[in-house]
Design an enzyme around this catalytic site. Structure first.
Site, PDB file in Angstrom:
ATOM      1  N   HIS A  38      -9.001   4.893  -2.772  1.00  0.00           N
ATOM      2  CA  HIS A  38      -7.933   4.648  -3.737  1.00  0.00           C
ATOM      3  C   HIS A  38      -6.587   4.522  -3.017  1.00  0.00           C
ATOM      4  O   HIS A  38      -5.809   3.590  -3.287  1.00  0.00           O
ATOM      5  CB  HIS A  38      -7.911   5.793  -4.760  1.00  0.00           C
ATOM      6  CG  HIS A  38      -6.968   5.580  -5.883  1.00  0.00           C
ATOM      7  ND1 HIS A  38      -5.777   6.264  -5.994  1.00  0.00           N
ATOM      8  CD2 HIS A  38      -7.029   4.754  -6.961  1.00  0.00           C
ATOM      9  CE1 HIS A  38      -5.153   5.881  -7.085  1.00  0.00           C
ATOM     10  NE2 HIS A  38      -5.885   4.965  -7.695  1.00  0.00           N
ATOM     11  N   ASP A  39      -6.308   5.435  -2.084  1.00  0.00           N
ATOM     12  CA  ASP A  39      -5.078   5.348  -1.291  1.00  0.00           C
ATOM     13  C   ASP A  39      -5.030   4.047  -0.488  1.00  0.00           C
ATOM     14  O   ASP A  39      -3.987   3.396  -0.391  1.00  0.00           O
ATOM     15  CB  ASP A  39      -4.961   6.531  -0.324  1.00  0.00           C
ATOM     16  CG  ASP A  39      -4.593   7.828  -1.019  1.00  0.00           C
ATOM     17  OD1 ASP A  39      -4.226   7.801  -2.211  1.00  0.00           O
ATOM     18  OD2 ASP A  39      -4.683   8.884  -0.357  1.00  0.00           O
TER      19      ASP A  39
END
Length: 187
Positions: free
Chosen positions: A96-97
């Site tokens: 996600h990052d």
């Protein structure tokens, strides 16, 4: 020299994609499928790593920092526990990052793309729950994590309300499991 050529070629392979053109049937000229090499842009690589490969495959690329031109940094699950109750959420948070940071660096971080990256995050969290044999408690916490990433940076009260409801549901499931004398991890 032959070794050097092979080494040079193998170092280029991670940044190139191999694809089949045409179908496996012969076309009207009698020729079969052809193999061609097409360079992949950094945006295409980012999209492929986010949306087209499995989470374990992504982790292999992340550990190798391959390609180095992408932003592999991560604070894991930010202000939330990385592996709450032993649920292995860190790989999902890392991807996600990766999505947020690279889409921002590539000037593609729109509301629509944020939604797509967040949806992939939810799928990755569920994947982590399912492949590790965890039940509804893990899924409920995955919903809380998903709702949190949707709500952060937003002023919309609906998202905050959704987050609060999902957190309450998760807490109910944990309490229910404890009341029954069951381990909340597998409830």
């Amino acid at each position: 020299m032959k070794f050097f050529s092979t080494l040079a070629l193998s170092s280029l392979l991670p940044t190139a994609a191999w694809a089949w053109a045409g179908s496996s049937k012969s076309d009207s000229t009698g020729a079969g499928s052809s193999l061609f090499r097409r360079a992949e842009t950094i945006q295409q690589t980012t999209d492929r790593y986010l949306f087209s490969i499995t989470l374990p495959q992504f982790t292999v690329y992340r550990n190798a920092r391959n390609p180095a031109t992408l932003d592999w940094s991560s604070d894991s699950c930010s202000y939330s526990p990385d592996n709450p109750f032993g649920f292995p959420f860190t790989p999902a948070c890392d991807r996600h990052d990766f999505g947020y940071r690279n889409y921002k660096a590539q000037s593609r971080f729109t509301d629509a793309n944020k939604l797509k990256i967040d949806g992939n995050f939810k799928n990755d969290l569920y994947y982590q729950c399912d492949t590790n044999g965890y039940g509804s408690t893990c899924h409920a916490l995955a919903e809380v994590y998903y709702s949190a990433v949707r709500a952060f940076g937003r002023t919309t009260g609906e998202l905050q309300e959704e987050y609060d409801l999902l957190l309450a549901h998760y807490n109910e499931l944990v309490a229910e499991a404890i009341d029954k004398g069951e381990d909340p991890l597998y409830y």
